[in-house]
Write an enzyme that holds these catalytic residues in place. Structure first.
Site, PDB file in Angstrom:
ATOM      1  N   PHE A 113       0.862  -1.184   0.000  1.00  0.00           N
ATOM      2  CA  PHE A 113       0.000   0.000   0.000  1.00  0.00           C
ATOM      3  C   PHE A 113       0.894   1.229   0.000  1.00  0.00           C
ATOM      4  CE2 PHE A 113      -4.587   0.733   1.440  1.00  0.00           C
ATOM      5  CZ  PHE A 113      -5.097  -0.168   0.530  1.00  0.00           C
ATOM      6  N   GLN A 233      -8.390  14.427   4.596  1.00  0.00           N
ATOM      7  CA  GLN A 233      -7.864  13.774   3.401  1.00  0.00           C
ATOM      8  C   GLN A 233      -8.921  13.761   2.294  1.00  0.00           C
ATOM      9  OE1 GLN A 233      -6.903   9.322   3.251  1.00  0.00           O
ATOM     10  NE2 GLN A 233      -4.894  10.266   3.388  1.00  0.00           N
ATOM     11  N   HIS A 235      -9.812  12.271  -1.530  1.00  0.00           N
ATOM     12  CA  HIS A 235      -9.434  11.186  -2.435  1.00  0.00           C
ATOM     13  C   HIS A 235      -9.637  11.666  -3.866  1.00  0.00           C
ATOM     14  CE1 HIS A 235      -9.120   7.279  -4.307  1.00  0.00           C
ATOM     15  NE2 HIS A 235      -8.689   6.799  -3.160  1.00  0.00           N
ATOM     16  N   LEU A 245     -16.075   5.785  -4.042  1.00  0.00           N
ATOM     17  CA  LEU A 245     -14.634   5.789  -4.264  1.00  0.00           C
ATOM     18  C   LEU A 245     -14.205   4.778  -5.336  1.00  0.00           C
ATOM     19  CD1 LEU A 245     -12.182   5.944  -1.343  1.00  0.00           C
ATOM     20  CD2 LEU A 245     -11.834   4.175  -3.019  1.00  0.00           C
ATOM     21  N   GLU A 248      -7.408   3.406  -5.935  1.00  0.00           N
ATOM     22  CA  GLU A 248      -6.110   3.709  -6.529  1.00  0.00           C
ATOM     23  C   GLU A 248      -5.664   2.605  -7.495  1.00  0.00           C
ATOM     24  OE1 GLU A 248      -5.668   4.862  -3.033  1.00  0.00           O
ATOM     25  OE2 GLU A 248      -4.467   6.651  -3.348  1.00  0.00           O
ATOM     26  N   ARG A 281      -2.158  11.141  -3.142  1.00  0.00           N
ATOM     27  CA  ARG A 281      -3.553  11.553  -3.225  1.00  0.00           C
ATOM     28  C   ARG A 281      -3.729  13.061  -3.307  1.00  0.00           C
ATOM     29  NH1 ARG A 281      -6.481   7.474   1.214  1.00  0.00           N
ATOM     30  NH2 ARG A 281      -6.186   5.620  -0.059  1.00  0.00           N
ATOM     31  N   HIS A 346     -12.599  12.415   2.198  1.00  0.00           N
ATOM     32  CA  HIS A 346     -12.492  10.979   2.445  1.00  0.00           C
ATOM     33  C   HIS A 346     -12.288  10.618   3.910  1.00  0.00           C
ATOM     34  CE1 HIS A 346     -11.735   6.819   1.710  1.00  0.00           C
ATOM     35  NE2 HIS A 346     -10.435   6.875   1.909  1.00  0.00           N
ATOM     36  N   ARG A 381      -3.164  10.481   6.751  1.00  0.00           N
ATOM     37  CA  ARG A 381      -3.318   9.057   7.064  1.00  0.00           C
ATOM     38  C   ARG A 381      -2.836   8.206   5.903  1.00  0.00           C
ATOM     39  NH1 ARG A 381      -7.251   4.849   6.037  1.00  0.00           N
ATOM     40  NH2 ARG A 381      -8.346   6.270   4.642  1.00  0.00           N
TER      41      ARG A 381
HETATM   42  C1  FAD Z   1     -14.959   4.334   1.090  1.00  0.00           C
HETATM   43  C2  FAD Z   1     -13.993   4.185   2.226  1.00  0.00           C
HETATM   44  C3  FAD Z   1     -12.937   3.272   2.120  1.00  0.00           C
HETATM   45  C4  FAD Z   1     -12.045   3.111   3.172  1.00  0.00           C
HETATM   46  N1  FAD Z   1     -11.038   2.179   3.050  1.00  0.00           N
HETATM   47  C5  FAD Z   1     -10.199   1.965   4.107  1.00  0.00           C
HETATM   48  C6  FAD Z   1      -9.207   0.940   4.056  1.00  0.00           C
HETATM   49  O1  FAD Z   1      -9.071   0.224   3.070  1.00  0.00           O
HETATM   50  N2  FAD Z   1      -8.395   0.771   5.115  1.00  0.00           N
HETATM   51  C7  FAD Z   1      -8.507   1.536   6.239  1.00  0.00           C
HETATM   52  O2  FAD Z   1      -7.740   1.314   7.177  1.00  0.00           O
HETATM   53  N3  FAD Z   1      -9.438   2.510   6.317  1.00  0.00           N
HETATM   54  C8  FAD Z   1     -10.292   2.740   5.294  1.00  0.00           C
HETATM   55  N4  FAD Z   1     -11.242   3.726   5.382  1.00  0.00           N
HETATM   56  C9  FAD Z   1     -11.409   4.468   6.635  1.00  0.00           C
HETATM   57  C10 FAD Z   1     -12.152   3.637   7.679  1.00  0.00           C
HETATM   58  O3  FAD Z   1     -13.027   2.755   7.044  1.00  0.00           O
HETATM   59  C11 FAD Z   1     -12.984   4.505   8.638  1.00  0.00           C
HETATM   60  O4  FAD Z   1     -12.173   5.484   9.186  1.00  0.00           O
HETATM   61  C12 FAD Z   1     -13.542   3.661   9.777  1.00  0.00           C
HETATM   62  O5  FAD Z   1     -14.255   2.565   9.281  1.00  0.00           O
HETATM   63  C13 FAD Z   1     -14.426   4.443  10.731  1.00  0.00           C
HETATM   64  O6  FAD Z   1     -14.943   3.531  11.699  1.00  0.00           O
HETATM   65  P1  FAD Z   1     -15.646   4.040  13.032  1.00  0.00           P
HETATM   66  O7  FAD Z   1     -15.953   2.836  13.841  1.00  0.00           O
HETATM   67  O8  FAD Z   1     -14.829   5.091  13.650  1.00  0.00           O
HETATM   68  O9  FAD Z   1     -16.984   4.736  12.518  1.00  0.00           O
HETATM   69  P2  FAD Z   1     -18.234   4.192  11.653  1.00  0.00           P
HETATM   70  O10 FAD Z   1     -18.012   2.841  11.115  1.00  0.00           O
HETATM   71  O11 FAD Z   1     -18.592   5.282  10.720  1.00  0.00           O
HETATM   72  O12 FAD Z   1     -19.366   4.045  12.743  1.00  0.00           O
HETATM   73  C14 FAD Z   1     -19.935   5.136  13.384  1.00  0.00           C
HETATM   74  C15 FAD Z   1     -21.015   4.631  14.302  1.00  0.00           C
HETATM   75  O13 FAD Z   1     -21.451   5.672  15.150  1.00  0.00           O
HETATM   76  C16 FAD Z   1     -22.844   5.707  15.200  1.00  0.00           C
HETATM   77  N5  FAD Z   1     -23.238   7.082  15.520  1.00  0.00           N
HETATM   78  C17 FAD Z   1     -22.791   8.228  14.942  1.00  0.00           C
HETATM   79  N6  FAD Z   1     -23.366   9.294  15.527  1.00  0.00           N
HETATM   80  C18 FAD Z   1     -24.185   8.825  16.500  1.00  0.00           C
HETATM   81  C19 FAD Z   1     -25.052   9.437  17.452  1.00  0.00           C
HETATM   82  N7  FAD Z   1     -25.207  10.760  17.516  1.00  0.00           N
HETATM   83  N8  FAD Z   1     -25.747   8.637  18.289  1.00  0.00           N
HETATM   84  C20 FAD Z   1     -25.618   7.282  18.233  1.00  0.00           C
HETATM   85  N9  FAD Z   1     -24.814   6.665  17.359  1.00  0.00           N
HETATM   86  C21 FAD Z   1     -24.103   7.425  16.505  1.00  0.00           C
HETATM   87  C22 FAD Z   1     -23.302   5.186  13.864  1.00  0.00           C
HETATM   88  O14 FAD Z   1     -24.577   4.615  13.982  1.00  0.00           O
HETATM   89  C23 FAD Z   1     -22.247   4.123  13.582  1.00  0.00           C
HETATM   90  O15 FAD Z   1     -22.642   2.892  14.170  1.00  0.00           O
HETATM   91  C24 FAD Z   1     -12.157   3.911   4.328  1.00  0.00           C
HETATM   92  C25 FAD Z   1     -13.198   4.822   4.430  1.00  0.00           C
HETATM   93  C26 FAD Z   1     -14.106   4.975   3.389  1.00  0.00           C
HETATM   94  C27 FAD Z   1     -15.201   5.977   3.533  1.00  0.00           C
END
Ligand code: FAD
Ligand code: SF4
Ligand code: FES
Lengths: 618, 294
Positions: A113, A233, A235, A245, A248, A281, A346, A381
């Site tokens: 990566f 960031q 994309h 998305l 890459e 990026r 992103h 990141r």
């Molecule tokens: C398209 C895409 C591709 C990616 N690819 C990669 C990758 O290949 N490798 C990598 O390392 N990272 C990747 N990332 C980044 C990574 O996926 C995210 O940073 C990460 O999944 C975020 O996880 P999280 O648990 O913090 O939040 P999320 O999975 O977004 O979960 C948030 C949670 O909070 C809850 N919530 C929010 N607000 C409230 C509220 N007010 N009250 C109650 N509940 C609430 C929601 O219901 C949800 O359950 C990617 C991101 C995207 C968008």
């Protein structure tokens, strides 16, 4: 009132991991989430999870790469924790059954990566996040951990001492989306915020509609500083109509970017004479926008990413899912036509300030995942470093909240230890539009109660938070006319995309602050047209919009203050990294309705060595 | 007959209950929007000429509406929305536009906009589809949007998913094995490939909603839950003991044998999971197992 030892807000990768860890530590834990867990945006991650698992690799190498990628704005204790714990966490996921892709010998596959000196990105096809989210949810079901799903958390119940570092968090207030009632959740030992990214601050993003930055906004207003918010960031290859998305990998396989005149602009206009389409990026994103701004974009909006010359066989073999994405979400067949692409928001590197145990400066309040800033990503990141952050820091926050002993953190939080005050020249007053202390019920910032100076019981604080939220929701529903949140949100999103994107200049940033101020004024008149107490998404989105405003402002203030080019943050006036002045974190604290800017030095001292800032070039 | 509203099960969703419910103000705003959209579209007309859509560049949506407590919405009805079209516009985009521009009370679940969160399975022109994964240009106008059939409607396009979740939870949907090594378990590429499609499920509920058997037998586990069980049953890492244990769950009265191989689930699954095949394979496995014990 519900009562548990530990309350986790959010059920993406970070929240699920935190809940499992807290339960293993013996706590009675519950998750409160506005979406059902499997709907969380972690499911969208494709690429993989970085972990130094194999011979020839080491956590030290992973840490070095991450520090370099962060452009020396990551804190060494956090980065080293990430890299040390990630292998064990990946094995744990495998033991929970995650269907990782496999090598010939049956071991988990890893791939190279960007920015990684070793192919350590462990993956499950192009759906690593989906597999990770579902695998962890399965464990939740197995353990019978309670989930209040489709409950929207609107406020933290925090005590009210003058100094935020003396405050304590006792629970949250949440709204039951299905039936429309507000209720309080008392947390005896701790509240963990895991609410994900704030992509909805921008009108074009790879993030989900639910990623509105609720956690950071609530923590901010309760007194926790937001850290390094300017680092966003973008994309370079997202589909124009949805923000989906395009990996890459397309450029990696030989995909070419063209402008309206059919010119291969990465070379023809000298944006990246060596790397061309494969430049980093931020470089590619800026090149694309420059083309569009110079009138060479297609429909004044996007450029073309063409892979037709690779031939159908190779495309189907290696990039089949891209063909589906382009067809399903953009209505374009990439075997026949070039794909339209443009830069999209992103990932947010900044967030709720925590130490390497996930704890904030308010005791009993934790944050993990994309909403938090420990900080491991600094100003940029690296791909594959967010998923390990979810598991590593989710787990630590869960353990610590449940009383586990993780040792004393090396990273300071709140205005303690080493810090300096900051100043930024803003065209309008940021923060609440009404005078400090004034009763501003509708936007959730005030309330009729006066400070008790920290003298109430935990239950009283929770009850008080509930009463405040009742007033707020009632006042939003009572009004029969005014402005609708959608218009306010759209205006701010547009301004942020126009002014606080990969190009940042003083005039634009100031314009964004004016637009945000304008939006804050309009929000004073906001009302909710839907009066139903059944599944009232109008009400939920109206409350979310308030959070979007606070985060938009924090991002822009940080961007205006930092006049240098570091990682994902580029300033027209100062296009180089300035370590003499800027080897420090941007901190914003909400004080009496006003953002207060200050700085904390970066921690470059690791366990065995001190990281020396070097020029970031690949 | 497609939708169930609590208490009033039968006659409600006949297509003729459509009402012109938009207020005058909404109409006026819609006019304005349409004008603006038409202007914008004129510029693009050349390229889009061959594309099939109504002359003023809008799509007509007919959307199911119901709210148990709001006067005027307690009786289910269909509302019409004219949404300005742009290339690449999906059913979800159109719904969001209608909500943000015309009627903020229009309610539906959605989040990822990219077919991974499984929130927006809907009944569009008579078929279960994900709103975010369905291009308007692939549909006949008017586009009729209803909540998933065979599930209780909570409000507008939102259905109660509890029963679906209960069935998913009923099959011990988590990895279990009796012998774990210290480090990673090995898994052959072939075996990973075998379970790959089954791991793609996003819990959207489209399959369950399309299944006649599930509609008639509330206890039937349904295609998604059986597929979940398949995902673990076929995973060689769990071992033979677990496999036997899992087959017992599949063979119960409301398990695999209920399936009558109608393929409706396979046809609607937005993740292209060969559901019927997976169910058939479990049936064969069950037969094999029983022979072994006899
Ligand atoms: C398209 C895409 C591709 C990616 N690819 C990669 C990758 O290949 N490798 C990598 O390392 N990272 C990747 N990332 C980044 C990574 O996926 C995210 O940073 C990460 O999944 C975020 O996880 P999280 O648990 O913090 O939040 P999320 O999975 O977004 O979960 C948030 C949670 O909070 C809850 N919530 C929010 N607000 C409230 C509220 N007010 N009250 C109650 N509940 C609430 C929601 O219901 C949800 O359950 C990617 C991101 C995207 C968008
Ligand atoms: S099997 Fe397919 S249709 Fe059924 S819930 Fe899963 S993704 Fe949806
Ligand atoms: S919005 Fe997530 S699946 Fe359609």
């Amino acid at each position: 009132m519900h009562e548990h030892d530990v309350i986790v807000v959010g059920a993406g990768g970070a929240g699920l991991r935190a809940a499992i860890a807290a339960q293993e530590e013996g706590a009675d834990v519950a998750i409160v989430s506005k979406l059902h867990p499997v709907r969380s945006h972690t499911g969208a991650a494709e690429g993989g999870i970085n972990a130094a698992l194999r011979e020839g690799d080491s956590w030290e190498k992973h840490a070095y790469d991450t520090m370099k990628g962060s452009d020396y704005l990551g804190d060494a204790p956090a980065i080293e924790t990430l890299c040390k714990d990630s292998p064990e966490e990946v094995i744990q996921l495998e033991h929970w059954g995650l269907a990782f892709s496999r090598d010939e010998d049956g071991r988990m596959s890893q791939r190279p990566f960007g920015g990684m000196s070793f192919p350590r990105t462990t993956y499950a096809g192009a759906e690593t996040g989906h597999q990770l989210l579902h695998t962890m949810y399965e464990q939740l079901v197995k353990r019978g951990i309670q989930v209040y799903d489709e409950w929207y958390v609107t406020r933290l119940a925090v005590s009210d001492e003058e100094d935020p570092t003396d405050r304590e968090c006792h629970g949250v207030v949440a709204y039951d989306i299905k039936s429309g009632g507000l209720d309080a959740f008392r947390a005896r030992d701790g509240v963990i915020l895991a609410t994900g990214g704030p992509g909805q601050v921008f009108d074009h993003t790879t993030n989900a509609v639910a990623n509105t930055g609720d956690g950071p906004a609530m923590a901010y207003r309760a007194g926790v500083p937001l850290e390094d918010m300017e680092f966003i960031q973008f994309h370079p290859t997202t589909l124009p109509s949805t923000g989906v998305l395009i990996t890459e990998g397309v450029r990696g396989e030989g995909g070419i970017l063209y402008n309206e005149n059919g010119e291969r602009f990465m070379f023809e206009y000298g944006y990246a004479n060596n790397d061309g389409e494969l430049a980093s990026r931020d470089v590619v994103s800026r090149a694309e926008l420059t083309e569009v701004n110079a009138g060479r974009g297609i429909e004044d909006e996007y450029v073309h990413l063409d892979m037709r010359h690779l031939g159908e066989e190779r495309i189907i073999d290696r990039l089949e899912n891209i063909v589906h994405l382009a067809e399903d979400f953009e209505g374009v067949d990439p075997l026949e036509q070039p794909m339209p692409v443009k830069p999209g928001q992103h990932y947010a590197m900044g967030g709720i300030e925590t130490d390497e145990n996930g704890e904030t400066c308010i005791s009993g309040l934790y944050a993990a995942g994309e909403c938090a800033c420990a900080s491991v990503h600094g100003s940029n990141r690296l791909g594959g470093n967010a998923l390990p952050e979810l598991t590593v820091f989710g787990k630590r926050a869960g353990q610590h909240a449940a009383g586990g002993d993780l040792g004393t953190a090396k990273i300071e939080t709140g205005k303690r230890g080493d810090w300096e005050t900051g100043e930024v020249d803003t065209p309008v007053e940021p923060g609440d539009v009404s005078a400090p202390g004034e009763d501003v019920v509708a936007d959730g910032s005030g309330g009729t109660t006066t400070s008790s100076g920290g003298s109430l019981s935990p239950e009283k604080y929770v009850q008080r938070a509930l009463d405040t939220e009742r007033e707020r929701v009632e006042s939003l529903l009572e009004k029969d006319e005014g402005r609708q949140h959608a218009e306010i949100r759209a205006d701010v999103q547009k301004s942020m995309t126009r002014n606080v994107n990969v190009f940042r200049e003083e005039a634009g940033l100031k314009q964004a602050l004016r637009d945000i101020r304008d939006a804050r004024e309009k929000y004073q008149d906001v009302y909710v047209a839907d009066k139903s107490s059944t599944f009232n998404t109008d009400l939920i989105q109206t409350i979310e919009t308030r959070n979007v405003l606070d985060l938009a402002e924090a991002i822009t203030l940080g961007a205006l203050a930092r006049d240098e080019f570091r990682g994902a943050h580029w300033r027209k006036e100062n296009q180089e990294r300035r370590d003499e002045v800027w080897l420090k974190h941007t901190m914003l604290s909400w004080e009496d309705g006003r953002p207060d800017l200050w700085y904390r030095p970066v921690v470059l001292e690791g366990e065995n060595k001190t990281y020396e800032p070097k020029v970031r070039s690949y | 007959m497609s939708t169930q509203v609590p208490e009033q099960t039968e006659e409600e969703s006949s297509a003729d209950t459509e009402s012109q419910s938009q207020s005058a103000a909404q109409q006026a705003r819609m006019e304005k929007k349409r004008d603006r959209a038409a202007q914008r579209d004129q510029q693009r007309e050349a390229e889009e000429a061959e594309r099939e859509f109504s002359e003023d560049g809008t799509y007509l949506l007919k959307v199911f509406r119901y709210d148990p407590e709001i006067a005027g919405k307690q009786e289910p009805r269909f509302d019409e929305f004219h949404v300005p079209y742009h290339t690449g516009m999906t059913v979800l985009d159109a719904l969001m536009y209608a909500r943000d521009e015309y009627d903020s009370s229009l309610t539906f679940r959605h989040s990822c906009r990219q077919a991974v969160c499984g929130s927006d399975a809907l009944f569009v022109n008579g078929r279960q589809r994900l709103g975010c994964k369905t291009q308007l240009s692939d549909l006949e106008e008017p586009v009729r949007i209803e909540p998933l059939p065979h599930q209780e409607v909570v409000k507008d396009l939102v259905v109660d998913m509890e029963h679906f979740y209960d069935q998913m939870h009923a099959v011990e949907p988590y990895f279990q094995t009796n012998d774990l090594p210290e480090g990673e378990q090995l898994q052959s590429r072939e075996n990973r490939e075998k379970i790959k499609m089954s791991t793609r499920c996003i819990w959207c509920g489209a399959c369950m909603s399309s299944c006649n058997i599930a509609a008639g037998d509330n206890k039937y586990l349904g295609p998604a839950a059986i597929n979940k069980a398949y995902r673990f049953t076929m995973d060689e890492r769990e071992g033979e003991d677990m496999k036997e244990h899992r087959m017992k769950i599949m063979e119960q009265e409301h398990g695999v044998w209920r399936c009558q191989t109608q393929f409706s689930c396979t046809e609607v699954c937005p993740k292209d999971i060969p559901l019927t095949e997976h169910i058939q394979e479990l049936k064969r496995e069950a037969v094999k197992n029983n022979l072994k014990f006899w």
